[in-house]
Write a protein that holds these residues in place. Structure first.
Motif, short mmCIF file in Angstrom:
data_model
loop_
_atom_site.label_atom_id
_atom_site.label_comp_id
_atom_site.label_asym_id
_atom_site.label_seq_id
_atom_site.Cartn_x
_atom_site.Cartn_y
_atom_site.Cartn_z
N LEU A 23 -12.30 -4.83 13.31
CA LEU A 23 -11.83 -3.90 12.28
C LEU A 23 -10.72 -3.02 12.81
CD1 LEU A 23 -15.30 -2.72 10.91
CD2 LEU A 23 -13.81 -4.51 9.97
N GLU A 24 -9.91 -2.54 11.88
CA GLU A 24 -8.87 -1.56 12.20
C GLU A 24 -8.83 -0.54 11.08
OE1 GLU A 24 -5.56 -4.21 12.62
OE2 GLU A 24 -5.06 -4.14 10.50
N LYS A 25 -8.22 0.62 11.39
CA LYS A 25 -8.10 1.64 10.36
C LYS A 25 -7.30 1.09 9.19
CE LYS A 25 -8.57 6.01 12.68
NZ LYS A 25 -7.96 7.33 12.88
N ALA A 26 -7.71 1.49 8.00
CA ALA A 26 -6.98 1.12 6.79
C ALA A 26 -6.21 2.35 6.34
CB ALA A 26 -7.95 0.66 5.70
N ASP A 27 -4.96 2.16 5.99
CA ASP A 27 -4.17 3.30 5.50
C ASP A 27 -4.33 3.43 3.99
OD1 ASP A 27 -2.46 1.40 4.32
OD2 ASP A 27 -1.00 1.53 5.94
N ALA A 28 -3.84 4.54 3.46
CA ALA A 28 -3.99 4.84 2.04
C ALA A 28 -3.42 3.74 1.15
CB ALA A 28 -3.34 6.18 1.71
N ALA A 29 -2.28 3.18 1.54
CA ALA A 29 -1.65 2.13 0.73
C ALA A 29 -2.50 0.87 0.70
CB ALA A 29 -0.25 1.83 1.24
N SER A 30 -3.03 0.46 1.85
CA SER A 30 -3.83 -0.77 1.88
C SER A 30 -5.14 -0.58 1.12
CB SER A 30 -4.09 -1.24 3.32
OG SER A 30 -5.06 -0.46 3.97
N ILE A 31 -5.71 0.62 1.20
CA ILE A 31 -6.95 0.91 0.46
C ILE A 31 -6.68 0.83 -1.04
CG2 ILE A 31 -8.61 2.73 -0.13
CD1 ILE A 31 -8.47 3.51 2.90
N ARG A 32 -5.60 1.44 -1.49
CA ARG A 32 -5.27 1.40 -2.92
C ARG A 32 -4.97 -0.03 -3.36
NH1 ARG A 32 -3.70 4.49 -7.27
NH2 ARG A 32 -3.44 6.47 -6.22
N ASN A 33 -4.22 -0.78 -2.56
CA ASN A 33 -3.88 -2.16 -2.92
C ASN A 33 -5.11 -3.05 -2.99
OD1 ASN A 33 -1.14 -1.64 -3.16
ND2 ASN A 33 -0.71 -2.21 -1.05
N TYR A 34 -6.06 -2.84 -2.09
CA TYR A 34 -7.23 -3.72 -2.03
C TYR A 34 -8.32 -3.32 -3.01
CZ TYR A 34 -10.46 -7.12 -0.17
OH TYR A 34 -11.31 -8.20 -0.04
N THR A 35 -8.53 -2.00 -3.19
CA THR A 35 -9.64 -1.55 -4.03
C THR A 35 -9.20 -1.12 -5.43
OG1 THR A 35 -9.50 0.79 -3.39
CG2 THR A 35 -10.85 -0.67 -2.00
N GLY A 36 -7.95 -0.68 -5.55
CA GLY A 36 -7.47 -0.11 -6.80
C GLY A 36 -7.73 1.38 -6.90
N PHE A 37 -8.25 1.98 -5.83
CA PHE A 37 -8.57 3.41 -5.82
C PHE A 37 -7.72 4.16 -4.81
CE2 PHE A 37 -12.86 1.49 -6.72
CZ PHE A 37 -12.89 1.81 -8.06
N ALA A 38 -7.40 5.40 -5.15
CA ALA A 38 -6.75 6.31 -4.21
C ALA A 38 -7.81 6.92 -3.31
CB ALA A 38 -6.01 7.41 -4.96
N ILE A 39 -7.44 7.28 -2.10
CA ILE A 39 -8.35 7.96 -1.19
C ILE A 39 -8.86 9.22 -1.89
CG2 ILE A 39 -8.46 9.27 0.96
CD1 ILE A 39 -6.69 7.21 2.23
N GLY A 40 -10.14 9.48 -1.73
CA GLY A 40 -10.78 10.62 -2.40
C GLY A 40 -11.46 10.21 -3.70
N GLY A 41 -11.13 9.03 -4.19
CA GLY A 41 -11.74 8.55 -5.42
C GLY A 41 -12.36 7.17 -5.27
N VAL A 42 -12.44 6.66 -4.03
CA VAL A 42 -12.97 5.31 -3.82
C VAL A 42 -14.46 5.29 -4.17
CG1 VAL A 42 -13.37 3.44 -2.17
CG2 VAL A 42 -11.28 4.80 -2.02
#
Length: 156
Positions: free
Chosen positions: A83-102
């Motif tokens: 595993l590696e850290k996921a950045d805000a852009a990759s989290i939004r692209n993969y989940t559809g959610f912004a950080i704080g709302g995942v």
């Protein structure tokens, strides 16, 4: 109503969960802020922590109690992936959610889920509902039954 919130509600319905998202005017960007706004213990706030699988676009979701910190080495060990850290852009692209709302629900891509066993010690928990301002309350066992996560110790 935002697309993210609608997606969480729709996924909950598909899973047979009856949730009622509540808007928190103060926001829920941190577990402590959410606990203060909701009037509950910080460990009843569920954090959705995502890591990216190294060398891919795949992400893995770790649901943990509000005061716990995910240990990346333990997390990699329980999921059997580097595993590696996921950045805000990759989290939004993969989940559809912004950080704080995942949310634990409603991801736009399939995600493997791991659950902190401490979550199961509470009669109810609160989780993000797709936006930094919405949460939903649920019995943790109902969430566990719906998501079928791997329950494991991955915190420090």
């Amino acid at each position: 109503m935002s697309k993210s919130l609608k997606r969480v509600i729709a996924h909950a319905e598909e899973l047979g969960l009856d949730i009622t998202p509540v808007r928190m005017d103060d926001g829920t960007l941190t577990a402590q802020a959410a606990a203060d706004a909701c009037g509950c213990k910080v460990d009843q706030i569920i954090k959705s922590i995502l890591f990216r699988v190294a060398g891919s676009d795949e992400h893995v979701l770790f649901l943990t109690a509000g005061s716990n910190m995910v240990d990346m080495t333990k997390a990699a060990g329980v999921c059997g992936k580097r595993l590696e850290k996921a950045d805000a852009a990759s989290i939004r692209n993969y989940t559809g959610f912004a950080i704080g709302g995942v949310s634990p629900l409603g991801h736009i891509n399939p995600v493997e889920v791991f659950l902190d066993p401490h979550i199961l010690t509470f009669p109810t928990i609160l989780a993000a509902a797709g936006t930094p301002h919405h949460v939903f309350e649920i019995d943790p066992r109902r969430l566990q039954d719906a998501l079928n996560p791997t329950v494991a110790n991955f915190t420090r």
